[in-house]
Design a protein around this motif. Structure first.
Motif, mmCIF file in Angstrom:
data_model
loop_
_atom_site.group_PDB
_atom_site.id
_atom_site.type_symbol
_atom_site.label_atom_id
_atom_site.label_comp_id
_atom_site.label_asym_id
_atom_site.label_seq_id
_atom_site.Cartn_x
_atom_site.Cartn_y
_atom_site.Cartn_z
ATOM 1 N N GLY A 117 0.819 -1.200 0.000
ATOM 2 C CA GLY A 117 0.000 0.000 0.000
ATOM 3 C C GLY A 117 0.853 1.249 0.000
ATOM 4 N N GLN A 118 0.229 2.372 0.297
ATOM 5 C CA GLN A 118 0.950 3.639 0.335
ATOM 6 C C GLN A 118 2.030 3.588 1.416
ATOM 7 O OE1 GLN A 118 -1.383 7.141 -0.025
ATOM 8 N NE2 GLN A 118 0.169 8.439 0.928
ATOM 9 N N THR A 119 3.216 4.078 1.086
ATOM 10 C CA THR A 119 4.368 3.954 1.969
ATOM 11 C C THR A 119 5.019 5.308 2.189
ATOM 12 O OG1 THR A 119 4.773 1.735 1.121
ATOM 13 C CG2 THR A 119 6.610 2.803 2.242
ATOM 14 N N THR A 120 5.303 5.620 3.444
ATOM 15 C CA THR A 120 6.068 6.814 3.794
ATOM 16 C C THR A 120 7.219 6.366 4.685
ATOM 17 O OG1 THR A 120 4.075 8.173 3.717
ATOM 18 C CG2 THR A 120 6.008 9.109 4.825
ATOM 19 N N ILE A 121 8.422 6.479 4.174
ATOM 20 C CA ILE A 121 9.621 6.106 4.913
ATOM 21 C C ILE A 121 10.159 7.365 5.576
ATOM 22 C CG2 ILE A 121 11.953 5.151 4.768
ATOM 23 C CD1 ILE A 121 9.626 3.197 4.003
ATOM 24 N N ILE A 122 10.293 7.315 6.893
ATOM 25 C CA ILE A 122 10.813 8.458 7.640
ATOM 26 C C ILE A 122 12.151 8.045 8.228
ATOM 27 C CG2 ILE A 122 10.400 10.060 9.542
ATOM 28 C CD1 ILE A 122 7.380 9.472 9.110
ATOM 29 N N GLY A 123 13.219 8.442 7.583
ATOM 30 C CA GLY A 123 14.555 8.152 8.078
ATOM 31 C C GLY A 123 15.245 7.027 7.348
ATOM 32 N N LEU A 124 14.617 5.820 7.292
ATOM 33 C CA LEU A 124 15.361 4.673 6.784
ATOM 34 C C LEU A 124 14.446 3.533 6.350
ATOM 35 C CD1 LEU A 124 18.125 3.070 6.591
ATOM 36 C CD2 LEU A 124 17.706 2.419 8.959
ATOM 37 N N GLN A 125 14.726 2.980 5.177
ATOM 38 C CA GLN A 125 14.198 1.686 4.762
ATOM 39 C C GLN A 125 15.400 0.908 4.268
ATOM 40 O OE1 GLN A 125 11.840 1.180 1.125
ATOM 41 N NE2 GLN A 125 10.477 -0.218 2.226
ATOM 42 N N GLY A 126 15.755 -0.161 4.968
ATOM 43 C CA GLY A 126 16.957 -0.889 4.611
ATOM 44 C C GLY A 126 16.791 -2.388 4.702
ATOM 45 N N ALA A 127 17.454 -3.084 3.777
ATOM 46 C CA ALA A 127 17.464 -4.543 3.748
ATOM 47 C C ALA A 127 18.710 -4.988 2.988
ATOM 48 C CB ALA A 127 16.214 -5.091 3.070
ATOM 49 N N LEU A 128 19.206 -6.156 3.324
ATOM 50 C CA LEU A 128 20.355 -6.680 2.594
ATOM 51 C C LEU A 128 19.952 -7.218 1.229
ATOM 52 C CD1 LEU A 128 22.267 -8.438 5.498
ATOM 53 C CD2 LEU A 128 22.677 -6.176 4.495
ATOM 54 N N GLY A 129 18.700 -7.640 1.078
ATOM 55 C CA GLY A 129 18.198 -8.167 -0.193
ATOM 56 C C GLY A 129 17.502 -7.114 -1.021
ATOM 57 N N TRP A 130 16.210 -6.856 -0.708
ATOM 58 C CA TRP A 130 15.458 -5.913 -1.529
ATOM 59 C C TRP A 130 14.408 -5.165 -0.717
ATOM 60 C CZ3 TRP A 130 14.825 -11.154 -1.576
ATOM 61 C CH2 TRP A 130 13.551 -11.643 -1.326
ATOM 62 N N ASN A 131 14.120 -3.955 -1.213
ATOM 63 C CA ASN A 131 12.976 -3.152 -0.805
ATOM 64 C C ASN A 131 12.041 -3.127 -1.998
ATOM 65 O OD1 ASN A 131 13.924 -2.261 1.800
ATOM 66 N ND2 ASN A 131 15.282 -0.844 0.751
ATOM 67 N N TYR A 132 10.810 -3.555 -1.801
ATOM 68 C CA TYR A 132 9.843 -3.619 -2.888
ATOM 69 C C TYR A 132 8.587 -2.889 -2.446
ATOM 70 C CZ TYR A 132 6.908 -5.600 -6.583
ATOM 71 O OH TYR A 132 6.068 -5.763 -7.659
ATOM 72 N N ASN A 133 8.330 -1.721 -3.051
ATOM 73 C CA ASN A 133 7.180 -0.885 -2.703
ATOM 74 C C ASN A 133 6.261 -0.803 -3.918
ATOM 75 O OD1 ASN A 133 8.233 -0.118 -0.053
ATOM 76 N ND2 ASN A 133 9.792 0.942 -1.228
ATOM 77 N N VAL A 134 5.015 -1.271 -3.756
ATOM 78 C CA VAL A 134 4.095 -1.411 -4.880
ATOM 79 C C VAL A 134 3.342 -0.114 -5.189
ATOM 80 C CG1 VAL A 134 2.079 -2.679 -5.734
ATOM 81 C CG2 VAL A 134 3.845 -3.876 -4.425
ATOM 82 N N GLN A 135 2.833 0.568 -4.171
ATOM 83 C CA GLN A 135 2.053 1.790 -4.374
ATOM 84 C C GLN A 135 2.918 3.027 -4.152
ATOM 85 O OE1 GLN A 135 -1.037 1.806 -5.629
ATOM 86 N NE2 GLN A 135 -0.960 -0.417 -5.717
#
Length: 169
Positions: free
Chosen positions: A60-78
């Protein structure tokens, strides 16, 4: 959460505050700090900080405040708005989005994203860049800044393809 459905609250609930997942968690909405050893899944709205060992997936709708982190992947659809740092081996923002800060990964695939800051990786793709793209292959529809890489593509620029450096206004 250990792994869905072994989690509290159940997946059809929203989490406000913190979600701590031994393996991964899956909830309707997440507001706050989301930490997962393997991953994090949010079905609808995500607002906050997401950090995991392998993946972050928001549908869904995503608001990252500061950090979105992963060793593999970040997958944001909306629609996704990042205020700070988005990093992973692969960052994918599917819908109309914005990164206000830095997007860092081996591959940054953000076809409909406006970058205000920097996009750094081996392969970078964005709709608009206000700032800097650094990688081996850089692609932007509109460039208002500098691309540095082996091949730089700027769809609406004077030079559609430029080696080493490309500048757009």
């Amino acid at each position: 959460s250990i792994v869905p459905p072994v989690q509290f609250p159940p997946s059809d609930f929203s989490v406000t505050g913190a979600r701590l997942s031994v393996l991964w968690g899956n909830h309707r909405d997440m507001y706050g700090v989301d930490l997962g050893l393997i991953g994090n899944v949010t079905e609808q709205t995500f607002v906050g900080v997401g950090l995991s060992g392998l993946f972050n997936k928001t549908k869904g709708q995503t608001t990252i405040i500061g950090l979105q982190g992963a060793l593999g992947w970040n997958y944001n659809v909306q629609k996704t708005d990042v205020f700070g740092l988005q990093f992973a081996a692969v960052n994918i923002n599917v819908a109309s989005s914005s990164v206000n800060g830095v997007q860092f990964g081996l591959a940054n695939i953000s076809d409909h994203t406006v970058i205000r800051g920097a996009q750094v990786g081996i392969y970078n793709k964005a709709q608009e860049v206000y700032g800097l793209q650094i990688g081996i292959i850089n692609m932007a529809t509109n460039l208002h800044g500098i691309q540095i890489g082996l091949l730089n593509f700027h769809d609406k620029g004077m030079f559609k393809v430029s080696p080493i450096i490309n500048i757009g206004f």
